[in-house]
Motif scaffolding. Structure first.
Motif, mmCIF file in Angstrom:
data_model
loop_
_atom_site.group_PDB
_atom_site.id
_atom_site.type_symbol
_atom_site.label_atom_id
_atom_site.label_comp_id
_atom_site.label_asym_id
_atom_site.label_seq_id
_atom_site.Cartn_x
_atom_site.Cartn_y
_atom_site.Cartn_z
ATOM 1 N N SER A 1 0.824 -1.213 0.000
ATOM 2 C CA SER A 1 0.000 0.000 0.000
ATOM 3 C C SER A 1 0.861 1.266 0.000
ATOM 4 C CB SER A 1 -0.920 0.008 1.228
ATOM 5 O OG SER A 1 -0.146 0.040 2.416
ATOM 6 N N ASN A 2 2.182 1.076 -0.030
ATOM 7 C CA ASN A 2 3.107 2.208 -0.014
ATOM 8 C C ASN A 2 4.323 1.877 -0.858
ATOM 9 O OD1 ASN A 2 4.296 0.266 1.645
ATOM 10 N ND2 ASN A 2 5.202 1.779 3.005
ATOM 11 N N TYR B 1 2.257 6.879 0.346
ATOM 12 C CA TYR B 1 1.139 5.977 0.571
ATOM 13 C C TYR B 1 0.334 5.904 -0.719
ATOM 14 C CZ TYR B 1 2.352 6.206 5.470
ATOM 15 O OH TYR B 1 3.026 6.131 6.661
ATOM 16 N N ALA C 1 -2.258 3.605 -1.199
ATOM 17 C CA ALA C 1 -3.626 3.145 -0.932
ATOM 18 C C ALA C 1 -4.044 3.654 0.440
ATOM 19 C CB ALA C 1 -3.699 1.623 -0.970
ATOM 20 N N ASP C 2 -5.357 3.777 0.658
ATOM 21 C CA ASP C 2 -5.849 4.189 1.965
ATOM 22 C C ASP C 2 -5.887 2.985 2.915
ATOM 23 O OD1 ASP C 2 -8.216 2.737 1.441
ATOM 24 O OD2 ASP C 2 -9.328 4.531 0.858
ATOM 25 N N LYS C 3 -6.322 3.194 4.131
ATOM 26 C CA LYS C 3 -6.301 2.118 5.136
ATOM 27 C C LYS C 3 -7.263 0.978 4.804
ATOM 28 C CE LYS C 3 -9.496 4.429 8.320
ATOM 29 N NZ LYS C 3 -9.641 4.964 9.673
ATOM 30 N N TYR C 4 -8.147 1.192 3.848
ATOM 31 C CA TYR C 4 -9.091 0.145 3.423
ATOM 32 C C TYR C 4 -8.604 -0.595 2.178
ATOM 33 C CZ TYR C 4 -11.958 2.849 6.588
ATOM 34 O OH TYR C 4 -12.417 3.511 7.699
ATOM 35 N N ASN D 1 -7.980 0.888 -0.796
ATOM 36 C CA ASN D 1 -8.394 1.559 -2.029
ATOM 37 C C ASN D 1 -7.220 2.381 -2.576
ATOM 38 O OD1 ASN D 1 -11.160 0.699 -1.787
ATOM 39 N ND2 ASN D 1 -11.366 2.228 -0.166
ATOM 40 N N TRP D 2 -6.922 2.177 -3.852
ATOM 41 C CA TRP D 2 -5.818 2.906 -4.471
ATOM 42 C C TRP D 2 -6.119 4.395 -4.528
ATOM 43 C CZ3 TRP D 2 -1.696 0.203 -4.446
ATOM 44 C CH2 TRP D 2 -1.718 -1.165 -4.698
ATOM 45 N N LYS D 3 -5.100 5.204 -4.241
ATOM 46 C CA LYS D 3 -5.246 6.660 -4.310
ATOM 47 C C LYS D 3 -5.030 7.203 -5.712
ATOM 48 C CE LYS D 3 -3.930 7.655 0.451
ATOM 49 N NZ LYS D 3 -3.039 8.469 1.291
#
Length: 157
Positions: free
Chosen positions: A70-71, A94, A96-99, A101-103
């Protein structure tokens, strides 16, 4: 013949209008077999003539949606024309978020992370040739599902 010339001019104008405003430099390098090894840096060469302007530097990253993290950690190095000590940094982004989901922007199985800000409003001290080098710095020495990496330099507002 006139119609072809007019069509060409219109096409040229459309292409120029689509260019992102204020972009000074933009280059992406394809990662072979989508495996970015820590021993394979990406390097970007550019020339600075105007030392009074300020610039924003962005790291560009394109992955598949199968990228396992995710990072991303990267090591950066900016070498200047007079070969003084380079500016070195370690940066984490980062993706992706904590869920999970790609940023970045999704397009099918491709994720584009185009707004990863490295430096904001920096001035280059002397004119000349600069080299920006980036290594992946993750615990995995062979980072999978990386399609390409890049550098974008934009005039700061």
């Amino acid at each position: 013949m006139k119609i072809k010339e007019i069509a060409f001019v219109i096409l040229l104008l459309l292409l120029v209008a689509c260019e992102e405003e204020g972009v000074f430099y933009h280059k992406q390098v394809e990662v072979e077999n989508h495996i970015w090894r820590s021993s394979d840096p990406a390097s970007f060469d550019f020339n600075i003539n105007d030392t009074s302007s300020k610039y924003d530097l962005f790291f560009l990253l394109r992955t598949t949606d199968a990228y396992p993290w995710s990072n991303i950690y990267i090591f950066t190095e900016l070498n200047n024309p007079d070969f003084q000590l380079p500016i070195k940094d370690t940066v984490e982004f980062y993706l992706a978020d904590k869920y999970g989901n790609w940023k970045g922007e999704n397009s099918g199985s491709t994720i584009e992370h185009n707004n990863l800000l490295l430096y904001k409003a920096i001035k280059f001290p002397i004119p000349g040739h600069y080299t920006f080098t980036v290594h992946q710095a993750m615990i995995d020495t062979s980072l999978i599902e990386i399609m390409d990496v890049g550098l974008k330099i934009v005039e700061s507002k």
